[in-house]
Design an enzyme around this catalytic site. Sequence first.
Site, PDB file in Angstrom:
ATOM      1  N   CYS A  38      -3.741  12.540 -10.050  1.00 49.79           N
ATOM      2  CA  CYS A  38      -3.025  11.309 -10.441  1.00 49.79           C
ATOM      3  C   CYS A  38      -3.185  11.008 -11.931  1.00 49.79           C
ATOM      4  O   CYS A  38      -2.378  10.281 -12.505  1.00 49.79           O
ATOM      5  CB  CYS A  38      -3.512  10.133  -9.607  1.00 49.79           C
ATOM      6  SG  CYS A  38      -3.320  10.414  -7.849  1.00 49.79           S
TER       7      CYS A  38
ATOM      8  N   HIS B  46      -2.044   3.489 -12.880  1.00 47.49           N
ATOM      9  CA  HIS B  46      -1.623   4.331 -11.764  1.00 47.49           C
ATOM     10  C   HIS B  46      -1.344   3.452 -10.537  1.00 47.49           C
ATOM     11  O   HIS B  46      -2.122   2.570 -10.201  1.00 47.49           O
ATOM     12  CB  HIS B  46      -2.733   5.345 -11.465  1.00 47.49           C
ATOM     13  CG  HIS B  46      -2.495   6.130 -10.233  1.00 47.49           C
ATOM     14  ND1 HIS B  46      -1.300   6.760  -9.977  1.00 47.49           N
ATOM     15  CD2 HIS B  46      -3.292   6.388  -9.164  1.00 47.49           C
ATOM     16  CE1 HIS B  46      -1.378   7.375  -8.807  1.00 47.49           C
ATOM     17  NE2 HIS B  46      -2.569   7.155  -8.290  1.00 47.49           N
TER      18      HIS B  46
ATOM     19  N   ASN C 169       2.497   5.834  -3.835  1.00 48.17           N
ATOM     20  CA  ASN C 169       1.705   6.523  -4.852  1.00 48.17           C
ATOM     21  C   ASN C 169       2.355   7.878  -5.131  1.00 48.17           C
ATOM     22  O   ASN C 169       2.376   8.745  -4.264  1.00 48.17           O
ATOM     23  CB  ASN C 169       0.283   6.691  -4.295  1.00 48.17           C
ATOM     24  CG  ASN C 169      -0.648   7.429  -5.232  1.00 48.17           C
ATOM     25  OD1 ASN C 169      -0.211   8.050  -6.199  1.00 48.17           O
ATOM     26  ND2 ASN C 169      -1.936   7.363  -4.928  1.00 48.17           N
TER      27      ASN C 169
HETATM   28  N1  ACO Z   1      -1.928   1.604   9.833  1.00 45.88           N
HETATM   29  C1  ACO Z   1      -2.718   0.903  10.653  1.00 45.88           C
HETATM   30  N2  ACO Z   1      -4.051   1.043  10.651  1.00 45.88           N
HETATM   31  C2  ACO Z   1      -4.597   1.930   9.809  1.00 45.88           C
HETATM   32  C3  ACO Z   1      -3.823   2.707   8.943  1.00 45.88           C
HETATM   33  C4  ACO Z   1      -2.442   2.525   8.974  1.00 45.88           C
HETATM   34  N3  ACO Z   1      -1.602   3.201   8.184  1.00 45.88           N
HETATM   35  N4  ACO Z   1      -4.651   3.494   8.222  1.00 45.88           N
HETATM   36  C5  ACO Z   1      -5.908   3.225   8.608  1.00 45.88           C
HETATM   37  N5  ACO Z   1      -5.879   2.290   9.590  1.00 45.88           N
HETATM   38  C6  ACO Z   1      -6.987   1.704  10.310  1.00 45.88           C
HETATM   39  C7  ACO Z   1      -8.205   2.603  10.373  1.00 45.88           C
HETATM   40  O1  ACO Z   1      -8.076   3.522  11.431  1.00 45.88           O
HETATM   41  C8  ACO Z   1      -9.296   1.611  10.587  1.00 45.88           C
HETATM   42  O2  ACO Z   1      -9.299   1.248  11.952  1.00 45.88           O
HETATM   43  P1  ACO Z   1     -10.696   0.985  12.714  1.00 45.88           P
HETATM   44  O3  ACO Z   1     -11.310  -0.186  12.004  1.00 45.88           O
HETATM   45  O4  ACO Z   1     -10.249   0.694  14.097  1.00 45.88           O
HETATM   46  O5  ACO Z   1     -11.472   2.245  12.558  1.00 45.88           O
HETATM   47  C9  ACO Z   1      -8.835   0.386   9.809  1.00 45.88           C
HETATM   48  O6  ACO Z   1      -7.431   0.540   9.617  1.00 45.88           O
HETATM   49  C10 ACO Z   1      -9.507   0.256   8.466  1.00 45.88           C
HETATM   50  O7  ACO Z   1      -9.453   1.521   7.819  1.00 45.88           O
HETATM   51  P2  ACO Z   1     -10.022   1.729   6.399  1.00 45.88           P
HETATM   52  O8  ACO Z   1      -9.794   3.124   5.943  1.00 45.88           O
HETATM   53  O9  ACO Z   1     -11.424   1.172   6.364  1.00 45.88           O
HETATM   54  O10 ACO Z   1      -9.063   0.765   5.596  1.00 45.88           O
HETATM   55  P3  ACO Z   1      -9.265   0.187   4.168  1.00 45.88           P
HETATM   56  O11 ACO Z   1      -9.306  -1.278   4.235  1.00 45.88           O
HETATM   57  O12 ACO Z   1     -10.329   0.893   3.403  1.00 45.88           O
HETATM   58  O13 ACO Z   1      -7.877   0.593   3.508  1.00 45.88           O
HETATM   59  C11 ACO Z   1      -6.976   2.235   1.989  1.00 45.88           C
HETATM   60  C12 ACO Z   1      -7.510   1.968   3.386  1.00 45.88           C
HETATM   61  C13 ACO Z   1      -5.729   1.385   1.781  1.00 45.88           C
HETATM   62  C14 ACO Z   1      -6.613   3.688   1.812  1.00 45.88           C
HETATM   63  C15 ACO Z   1      -8.074   1.833   0.999  1.00 45.88           C
HETATM   64  O14 ACO Z   1      -9.270   2.515   1.270  1.00 45.88           O
HETATM   65  C16 ACO Z   1      -7.697   2.079  -0.406  1.00 45.88           C
HETATM   66  O15 ACO Z   1      -6.942   1.337  -0.967  1.00 45.88           O
HETATM   67  N6  ACO Z   1      -8.259   3.101  -1.027  1.00 45.88           N
HETATM   68  C17 ACO Z   1      -7.916   3.436  -2.401  1.00 45.88           C
HETATM   69  C18 ACO Z   1      -7.544   4.774  -2.448  1.00 45.88           C
HETATM   70  C19 ACO Z   1      -6.092   4.999  -2.528  1.00 45.88           C
HETATM   71  O16 ACO Z   1      -5.238   4.155  -2.701  1.00 45.88           O
HETATM   72  N7  ACO Z   1      -5.847   6.274  -2.473  1.00 45.88           N
HETATM   73  C20 ACO Z   1      -4.586   6.803  -2.744  1.00 45.88           C
HETATM   74  C21 ACO Z   1      -4.748   8.151  -3.360  1.00 45.88           C
HETATM   75  S1  ACO Z   1      -5.988   8.237  -4.518  1.00 45.88           S
HETATM   76  C22 ACO Z   1      -5.425   7.677  -5.926  1.00 45.88           C
HETATM   77  O17 ACO Z   1      -4.264   7.713  -6.173  1.00 45.88           O
HETATM   78  C23 ACO Z   1      -6.392   7.152  -6.857  1.00 45.88           C
END
Ligand code: ACO
Length: 323
Positions: free
Chosen positions: A112, A248, A278
């Site tokens: 990225c 980003h 993204n």
């Molecule tokens: N729809 C519904 N539920 C979902 C989904 C979805 N698409 N994806 C995950 N869940 C569920 C999980 O299974 C979990 O359920 P559980 O509690 O029953 O186990 C729950 O939601 C929470 O999951 P987490 O992974 O803990 O969710 P979090 O609040 O951390 O959000 C996210 C996930 C949005 C990816 C977050 O970690 C984030 O923003 N990370 C930043 C990284 C990012 O954006 N990466 C993109 C690529 S990297 C980059 O470009 C820098």
Amino acid sequence: MSFAKISQVAHYAPDHIVSNDDLSRSLDTSDEWISSRTGIKSRHISQTQDTSDLATEVAKSLLKKSQLSADELDFIIVSTITPDANMPSVAAKVQGNLGASNAFAFDMAAACSGFVFALAMAEKLIASGQYQKGLVIGAEVMSKILDWTDRSTAVLFGDGAGGVLLETSEDKHFLAESLNTKGDQWSCLQSGSKGLNSPYSQTKARESSYLTMDGRAVFDFTIKTVSKDISQMLDDHKDMAIDFFLLHQANVRILDKMAKKIVVDREKFLANMQDYGNTSAASVPILLSESVDKGLIALDGSQTIFLSAFGGGLTWGNLIVKI
Ligand code: ACO
């Protein structure tokens, strides 16, 4: 001493749009979950085009807008983690498609952060005095490296391309730079790492070559490490008033938290992840080009922007640019 300036911008995205509601018909997810956790509402998905097709659209648009002919280009750099193939480079295909016979062309991969890294390298090429004009493009078809049965990654990404024409200038436009890598955390984000097999290979291949991600770790990295670096740069360059921050476009919550952490008016953080998801290396140049189209950024040397990108590697890069 030569200087470089961004003299034109362009972007392109495939026509096909997939909304969160569309995704929720095939995945156990919802518009509510995706929007509230990420800020993403829809993304463009390529049905027939490869990364080189997207990058070529951007390159043609850059030439048309700047009324240049292809043979005036000295170089073409494409940043991507979704190349059509390992060989040739996407940039070589773009060069061929344009007929830019005087340009050398190569790809640069820093996930990225790729566009920001490539822009910083291209600025050095121009500053060397040896080259006068070049294209720097970020282009991705992320849809082709996603596991579409995995809701935790499939909803986050999209396809697209953006780029800039870089030219010589009499004035300094690239004011400050910080490029970084934390390779000890490479496993937080990976794709395509299934491994190559040979009859002599004794290593066990990964089961999947799809993109995998430790979302929490990446989130923490951006909020702690990248914010700290941005704050440091702003502290070191207090004399530079930043008009807009173009970060980003991974997640709106990252932008919200970063704005608070570095104590900057949130309105200065531009965003378009709602329409693109993204797009990895394409995200910053698409945002830049859209902001010019909307009249927020003028390309007349009157504004100062902060470009910041972060992602796989882990990598992160920040540039302060007069534009
Ligand atoms: N729809 C519904 N539920 C979902 C989904 C979805 N698409 N994806 C995950 N869940 C569920 C999980 O299974 C979990 O359920 P559980 O509690 O029953 O186990 C729950 O939601 C929470 O999951 P987490 O992974 O803990 O969710 P979090 O609040 O951390 O959000 C996210 C996930 C949005 C990816 C977050 O970690 C984030 O923003 N990370 C930043 C990284 C990012 O954006 N990466 C993109 C690529 S990297 C980059 O470009 C820098």
